[in-house]
Design a protein around this motif. Sequence first.
Motif, PDB file in Angstrom:
ATOM      1  N   GLU A 280       9.426 -15.513  -0.211  1.00 17.61           N
ATOM      2  CA  GLU A 280      10.331 -14.296  -0.412  1.00 17.61           C
ATOM      3  C   GLU A 280       9.739 -13.267  -1.397  1.00 17.61           C
ATOM      4  OE1 GLU A 280      13.399 -11.576   0.024  1.00 17.61           O
ATOM      5  OE2 GLU A 280      12.661 -13.298   1.069  1.00 17.61           O
ATOM      6  N   THR A 281       9.069 -13.986  -2.281  1.00 15.33           N
ATOM      7  CA  THR A 281       8.361 -13.251  -3.508  1.00 15.33           C
ATOM      8  C   THR A 281       7.353 -12.564  -2.986  1.00 15.33           C
ATOM      9  OG1 THR A 281       9.097 -14.579  -5.111  1.00 15.33           O
ATOM     10  CG2 THR A 281       7.344 -13.183  -5.691  1.00 15.33           C
ATOM     11  N   ASN A 282       6.534 -13.063  -2.179  1.00 15.56           N
ATOM     12  CA  ASN A 282       5.354 -12.437  -1.639  1.00 15.56           C
ATOM     13  C   ASN A 282       5.667 -11.210  -0.297  1.00 15.56           C
ATOM     14  OD1 ASN A 282       3.540 -13.904  -2.857  1.00 15.56           O
ATOM     15  ND2 ASN A 282       3.256 -15.480  -1.278  1.00 15.56           N
ATOM     16  N   ARG A 283       6.822 -11.560   0.213  1.00 16.52           N
ATOM     17  CA  ARG A 283       7.058 -10.273   1.190  1.00 16.52           C
ATOM     18  C   ARG A 283       7.537  -9.198   0.324  1.00 16.52           C
ATOM     19  NH1 ARG A 283      11.790  -8.251   2.560  1.00 16.52           N
ATOM     20  NH2 ARG A 283      12.926  -9.507   1.055  1.00 16.52           N
ATOM     21  N   LYS A 284       8.489  -9.461  -0.846  1.00 16.64           N
ATOM     22  CA  LYS A 284       8.729  -8.225  -1.726  1.00 16.64           C
ATOM     23  C   LYS A 284       7.506  -7.632  -1.959  1.00 16.64           C
ATOM     24  CE  LYS A 284      13.089 -10.067  -2.962  1.00 16.64           C
ATOM     25  NZ  LYS A 284      13.986 -10.465  -4.021  1.00 16.64           N
ATOM     26  N   GLN A 285       6.427  -8.346  -2.639  1.00 20.37           N
ATOM     27  CA  GLN A 285       5.131  -7.749  -3.084  1.00 20.37           C
ATOM     28  C   GLN A 285       4.599  -6.908  -2.040  1.00 20.37           C
ATOM     29  OE1 GLN A 285       1.908  -8.613  -2.238  1.00 20.37           O
ATOM     30  NE2 GLN A 285       1.195  -7.103  -4.002  1.00 20.37           N
ATOM     31  N   ARG A 286       4.321  -7.372  -0.816  1.00 18.22           N
ATOM     32  CA  ARG A 286       3.682  -6.678   0.205  1.00 18.22           C
ATOM     33  C   ARG A 286       4.326  -5.406   0.463  1.00 18.22           C
ATOM     34  NH1 ARG A 286       3.312 -11.962   2.351  1.00 18.22           N
ATOM     35  NH2 ARG A 286       5.046 -11.618   3.500  1.00 18.22           N
ATOM     36  N   GLU A 287       5.781  -5.398   0.622  1.00 13.66           N
ATOM     37  CA  GLU A 287       6.382  -4.195   0.768  1.00 13.66           C
ATOM     38  C   GLU A 287       6.399  -3.175  -0.081  1.00 13.66           C
ATOM     39  OE1 GLU A 287      10.562  -5.220   1.394  1.00 13.66           O
ATOM     40  OE2 GLU A 287      10.036  -6.034   3.504  1.00 13.66           O
ATOM     41  N   ASN A 288       6.316  -3.582  -1.583  1.00 13.10           N
ATOM     42  CA  ASN A 288       6.185  -2.673  -2.714  1.00 13.10           C
ATOM     43  C   ASN A 288       4.624  -2.091  -2.444  1.00 13.10           C
ATOM     44  OD1 ASN A 288       8.723  -3.199  -3.634  1.00 13.10           O
ATOM     45  ND2 ASN A 288       7.958  -4.441  -5.416  1.00 13.10           N
ATOM     46  N   SER A 289       3.678  -3.030  -2.276  1.00 14.56           N
ATOM     47  CA  SER A 289       2.291  -2.466  -2.110  1.00 14.56           C
ATOM     48  C   SER A 289       2.225  -1.642  -0.884  1.00 14.56           C
ATOM     49  CB  SER A 289       1.478  -3.731  -1.936  1.00 14.56           C
ATOM     50  OG  SER A 289      -0.050  -3.165  -1.855  1.00 14.56           O
ATOM     51  N   ASP A 290       2.650  -1.640   0.102  1.00 15.80           N
ATOM     52  CA  ASP A 290       2.729  -0.847   1.538  1.00 15.80           C
ATOM     53  C   ASP A 290       3.338   0.406   1.027  1.00 15.80           C
ATOM     54  OD1 ASP A 290       1.413  -2.757   2.834  1.00 15.80           O
ATOM     55  OD2 ASP A 290       3.358  -3.388   3.967  1.00 15.80           O
ATOM     56  N   LYS A 291       4.340   0.392   0.380  1.00 18.91           N
ATOM     57  CA  LYS A 291       5.235   1.793  -0.094  1.00 18.91           C
ATOM     58  C   LYS A 291       4.295   2.558  -0.921  1.00 18.91           C
ATOM     59  CE  LYS A 291       9.763   3.493  -1.250  1.00 18.91           C
ATOM     60  NZ  LYS A 291      11.033   3.429  -1.510  1.00 18.91           N
ATOM     61  N   ALA A 292       3.609   1.957  -1.870  1.00 19.30           N
ATOM     62  CA  ALA A 292       2.805   2.435  -2.709  1.00 19.30           C
ATOM     63  C   ALA A 292       1.759   3.434  -2.167  1.00 19.30           C
ATOM     64  CB  ALA A 292       2.269   1.633  -3.843  1.00 19.30           C
ATOM     65  N   GLN A 293       0.973   2.726  -1.038  1.00 18.74           N
ATOM     66  CA  GLN A 293       0.062   3.224  -0.295  1.00 18.74           C
ATOM     67  C   GLN A 293       0.377   4.286   0.477  1.00 18.74           C
ATOM     68  OE1 GLN A 293      -3.501   2.282  -0.418  1.00 18.74           O
ATOM     69  NE2 GLN A 293      -3.368   4.267   0.778  1.00 18.74           N
ATOM     70  N   ILE A 294       1.562   4.290   1.167  1.00 16.24           N
ATOM     71  CA  ILE A 294       2.348   5.421   1.865  1.00 16.24           C
ATOM     72  C   ILE A 294       2.183   6.664   0.999  1.00 16.24           C
ATOM     73  CG2 ILE A 294       4.016   6.050   3.131  1.00 16.24           C
ATOM     74  CD1 ILE A 294       2.430   4.429   4.653  1.00 16.24           C
ATOM     75  N   ARG A 295       2.966   6.299  -0.279  1.00 23.43           N
ATOM     76  CA  ARG A 295       3.122   7.505  -1.214  1.00 23.43           C
ATOM     77  C   ARG A 295       1.584   8.281  -1.357  1.00 23.43           C
ATOM     78  NH1 ARG A 295       6.866   9.240  -4.422  1.00 23.43           N
ATOM     79  NH2 ARG A 295       6.243  10.675  -6.375  1.00 23.43           N
ATOM     80  N   GLN A 296       0.711   7.501  -1.539  1.00 22.80           N
ATOM     81  CA  GLN A 296      -0.709   8.020  -1.786  1.00 22.80           C
ATOM     82  C   GLN A 296      -1.083   8.795  -0.584  1.00 22.80           C
ATOM     83  OE1 GLN A 296      -3.376   4.810  -2.893  1.00 22.80           O
ATOM     84  NE2 GLN A 296      -2.366   4.364  -4.667  1.00 22.80           N
ATOM     85  N   ASP A 297      -1.071   8.140   0.599  1.00 22.21           N
ATOM     86  CA  ASP A 297      -1.574   9.028   1.854  1.00 22.21           C
ATOM     87  C   ASP A 297      -0.895  10.239   1.998  1.00 22.21           C
ATOM     88  OD1 ASP A 297      -2.928   6.859   2.358  1.00 22.21           O
ATOM     89  OD2 ASP A 297      -1.587   6.035   3.876  1.00 22.21           O
ATOM     90  N   HIS A 298       0.604  10.186   1.603  1.00 26.82           N
ATOM     91  CA  HIS A 298       1.336  11.446   1.750  1.00 26.82           C
ATOM     92  C   HIS A 298       1.088  12.576   0.818  1.00 26.82           C
ATOM     93  CE1 HIS A 298       4.756  13.847   0.604  1.00 26.82           C
ATOM     94  NE2 HIS A 298       5.203  13.963   1.871  1.00 26.82           N
ATOM     95  N   THR A 299       0.735  12.189  -0.596  1.00 27.93           N
ATOM     96  CA  THR A 299       0.125  13.148  -1.515  1.00 27.93           C
ATOM     97  C   THR A 299      -1.212  13.570  -1.012  1.00 27.93           C
ATOM     98  OG1 THR A 299       1.089  11.761  -3.274  1.00 27.93           O
ATOM     99  CG2 THR A 299      -0.500  13.402  -3.927  1.00 27.93           C
ATOM    100  N   ALA A 300      -2.043  12.936  -0.572  1.00 23.88           N
ATOM    101  CA  ALA A 300      -3.316  13.225   0.232  1.00 23.88           C
ATOM    102  C   ALA A 300      -3.189  14.190   1.289  1.00 23.88           C
ATOM    103  CB  ALA A 300      -4.255  12.322   0.284  1.00 23.88           C
ATOM    104  N   ALA A 301      -2.065  13.988   2.081  1.00 31.40           N
ATOM    105  CA  ALA A 301      -1.940  14.810   3.331  1.00 31.40           C
ATOM    106  C   ALA A 301      -1.402  16.232   2.813  1.00 31.40           C
ATOM    107  CB  ALA A 301      -0.999  14.402   4.214  1.00 31.40           C
ATOM    108  N   VAL A 302      -0.467  16.362   1.970  1.00 32.09           N
ATOM    109  CA  VAL A 302       0.022  17.328   1.210  1.00 32.09           C
ATOM    110  C   VAL A 302      -1.183  18.403   0.813  1.00 32.09           C
ATOM    111  CG1 VAL A 302       1.271  18.709  -0.556  1.00 32.09           C
ATOM    112  CG2 VAL A 302       2.354  16.790   0.823  1.00 32.09           C
TER     113      VAL A 302
END
Length: 395
Positions: A280-302
């Motif tokens: 369960e801890t690893n699942r939460k960690q992966r979701e946090n990491s994925d969300k951070a990556q999406i934010r970086q992609d969004h900033t680059a696209a803007v």
Amino acid sequence: ARVEPKAAGATIIGGTNSAGKSSLLNSIAWTLGGDKLCPKHPIREGQDKAICKVELSEDKERMFPPCTVIRTWKKNTKGEEVSSLQIKTLEGFTAPAPQTILDNIIGTLGFEPERFLRASSKEQAKILRELVGLDFTGLDQEYKDLYEERTGINKRIEQLKARYEGMAFHPDAPEEPVSSAELMAELAAREAITKQNNKVREAAGTCRLSVQQCEQRKKSAEEAVTEAKRVLAEAESSLANVVADLADTIRAEELQLAAVAALVDPNEGEIRDKITSADETNRKQRENSDKAQIRQDHTAAVAEAEAATKRLDEIKEEKRLATEAAKWPISGLGFNEDGVTFNGRELSQASTTEQMKTAIAIRVALSPSLQFAILRDGSLLDAEPLAAVADFAAQ
């Protein structure tokens, strides 16, 4: 027939049907334009040849002297009608490559400005761009490609934003995933310590049993002494031995009890709980990491979209400055991606008079050395538009 056009302005050639108006105009066009304007059978039926002469005035800019252009059509042995061309100066010099000379003078539209009006919107724009020296082909293509690319980037921005906003975030999750293997290894180490401690406890228990046994033996010995004085000496000896054994056993017990008191059992339950919650801890960690990556992609696209928008604005400004600097044949003329414009509207929406003026101005600009044009549709104009066109031609 001999016709001398006015030095400036419009020369109106009128008459009844079959009076020769079209033949006169055609003969001028055929003489100067050559095979590309001439029909297959220019010689009148029943004749063997035809001759047309056109006198041209001096063109100082092109260093072109006054001369006479002579076009002769004859029938060859096969019955085909072929033409020959001569350009003679007043001094009798005959120019080489006469049609090449005329083509350079006549220009793209020949003698008929109306050819410009009959051309497609794209062809009109092409003629006008070449005339004023504006070629936006590269900029237009770059603008189109960049506009489409920015559209795709903006679409990806919206997708990334939607994904980011829809993803879960767990503040209590670690930045790195938890290793189940490491937790299992730590549990094994703690279990080994517990096992060793249990062995110490078992040894202490054995000592306790030995003490109890010695105490029982002592009791038996004392009873034996009480009951049997006759064996006192033997009993006392036995008692002494038992007492000695008891002392040793007690010392051993004390040592074992001291060892037991020093023992500290590890918290096995904590490790078992971490192992249970590792997934369960690893699942939460992966979701946090994925969300951070999406934010970086969004900033680059803007950032990409903003850069594309800036370049689109620069292209518009380049085209505007080049258009303002261009030398136009007539005021109000321009073009866009759809074709030629006049006073901000499509040329086809302008009045007939405005269209005629525009076509004449372009014809003259394309061939300034030969400011001569034929309006074959002049008969379709009313008196007022015709006079307006004539005044414009005079200017």
